[in-house]
Write an enzyme that holds these catalytic residues in place. Structure first.
Site, mmCIF file in Angstrom:
data_model
loop_
_atom_site.group_PDB
_atom_site.id
_atom_site.type_symbol
_atom_site.label_atom_id
_atom_site.label_comp_id
_atom_site.label_asym_id
_atom_site.label_seq_id
_atom_site.Cartn_x
_atom_site.Cartn_y
_atom_site.Cartn_z
ATOM 1 N N ASP A 1 0.816 -1.212 0.000
ATOM 2 C CA ASP A 1 0.000 0.000 0.000
ATOM 3 C C ASP A 1 0.851 1.263 0.000
ATOM 4 O O ASP A 1 0.475 2.276 -0.593
ATOM 5 C CB ASP A 1 -0.919 0.005 1.215
ATOM 6 C CG ASP A 1 -2.159 -0.850 1.005
ATOM 7 O OD1 ASP A 1 -2.349 -1.357 -0.115
ATOM 8 O OD2 ASP A 1 -2.938 -1.013 1.968
ATOM 9 N N ALA B 1 -6.086 2.911 8.684
ATOM 10 C CA ALA B 1 -4.648 2.934 8.974
ATOM 11 C C ALA B 1 -4.387 3.543 10.360
ATOM 12 O O ALA B 1 -4.883 3.057 11.361
ATOM 13 C CB ALA B 1 -3.921 3.689 7.868
#
Length: 309
Positions: free
Chosen positions: A69, A180
């Site tokens: 990512d 996140a």
């Protein structure tokens, strides 16, 4: 995209040679031109062109991110001024953005050049950090330095002051970034279909102690207080400023700033939900089997078929 240039964005440290070999062999067969950033010149064959990092996205019809990512976020930031489709090839551990596994890459490349894909639009945060313009697709964070006290900052929304924070870290995230740093700090999960920003304090000591959810039309202004310890500023997990003792961060939401290639949106969504479940939520047995590679799952299905009558 036949005849166009495809840009390769490489993980900065991971060995990507096998994936690069698959892509360059495929490109040679299809007479497709490939390009990389000049600093990655030594990591690819001589047939791959090299451009300055700030020119690569503009020279390419699409970008191929090879990593996890973090690499994908870097590719999106690279193309933010002229968004290009970004195809993610997974080499990470728990990717929420990347979709393609290396064995599936040749077919994915065919579909990319044939325009046989959908585009998932991503918003970003346009940030003024103490006078410097930066872009974040996940989050921008003010973080305490160990042993040096706490982050102390005031919050203003559209110019109206609301309160202050005293905490270990202060995170402003997009919906995509809600899984996140913000999530780790106790913030809510936000649907990618939502246009919003969330401000979340990590380990709050005083002041505002809960996440604040704001609309895409509002702007966030965080200003360090005189009693704040020196703080680091991180953008999508990258350190961009260290030991700041004064200044402010001004954040606004920007729609359609990134374009992520999706080859099977439904399948990707199912896998992302399951990956998220690994972080916190219990999984049902039939959900666990969805995490298996297609071939292994098919073998398991055949084993469980009832015997013929």
């Amino acid at each position: 995209m036949a005849g166009d240039v495809l840009g390769l964005v490489l993980h900065p440290t991971r060995d990507v040679s096998e994936v690069v070999r698959i892509i360059t062999d495929w490109a040679a067969r299809h007479r497709i031109t490939l390009a990389v950033r000049a600093e990655d010149r030594a990591r690819v064959p001589a047939s791959v062109e090299a451009f300055a990092a700030d020119e690569l996205a503009g020279r390419c019809a699409a970008l191929i991110s090879i990593g996890g990512d973090g690499t994908m976020l870097g590719a999106l930031r690279m193309a933010v001024r002229d968004p290009k489709p970004v195809l993610g090839v997974h080499l990470g551990k728990l990717g929420f953005l990347v979709e393609v596994e290396p064995p599936d890459l040749p077919r994915a490349l065919e579909r990319l050049v044939e325009h046989d894909f959908t585009v998932e639009s991503h918003a970003c945060l346009a940030c003024d950090v103490c006078g410097d313009d930066v872009v974040a697709f996940n989050d921008i964070a003010l973080v305490r330095q160990p042993g040096a006290g706490f982050v102390a900052a005031t919050l203003a929304v559209d110019g109206q002051r609301y309160g202050y924070y005293r905490c270990d870290a202060l995170v402003v995230s997009t919906p995509a970034g809600s899984t996140a740093y913000s999530y780790a700090a106790g913030g809510p999960l936000i649907s990618p279909a939502t246009e919003a920003m969330v401000v979340t304090p990590s380990a709050p000591m005083a002041g505002i102690s809960r996440s604040v959810l704001l609309s895409a039309h509002e702007t966030v202004h965080l200003e360090l207080r005189a009693d704040s310890a020196p703080v680091a500023v991180e953008m999508d997990g990258l350190l961009i400023r260290q030991a700041a003792t004064e200044g402010s961060v001004h954040v606004r939401y920007v729609r359609d700033a990134g374009r992520v290639v999706r080859l099977d949106p439904r399948r990707y969504q199912e896998r992302s939900q399951l990956k998220l479940s690994l972080l916190d939520l219990p999984l049902l047995p039939d959900q666990l089997r969805e995490l298996l590679p297609d071939g292994l799952r098919e073998q398991l299905d055949r084993r469980e078929l009832p015997p013929p009558k």
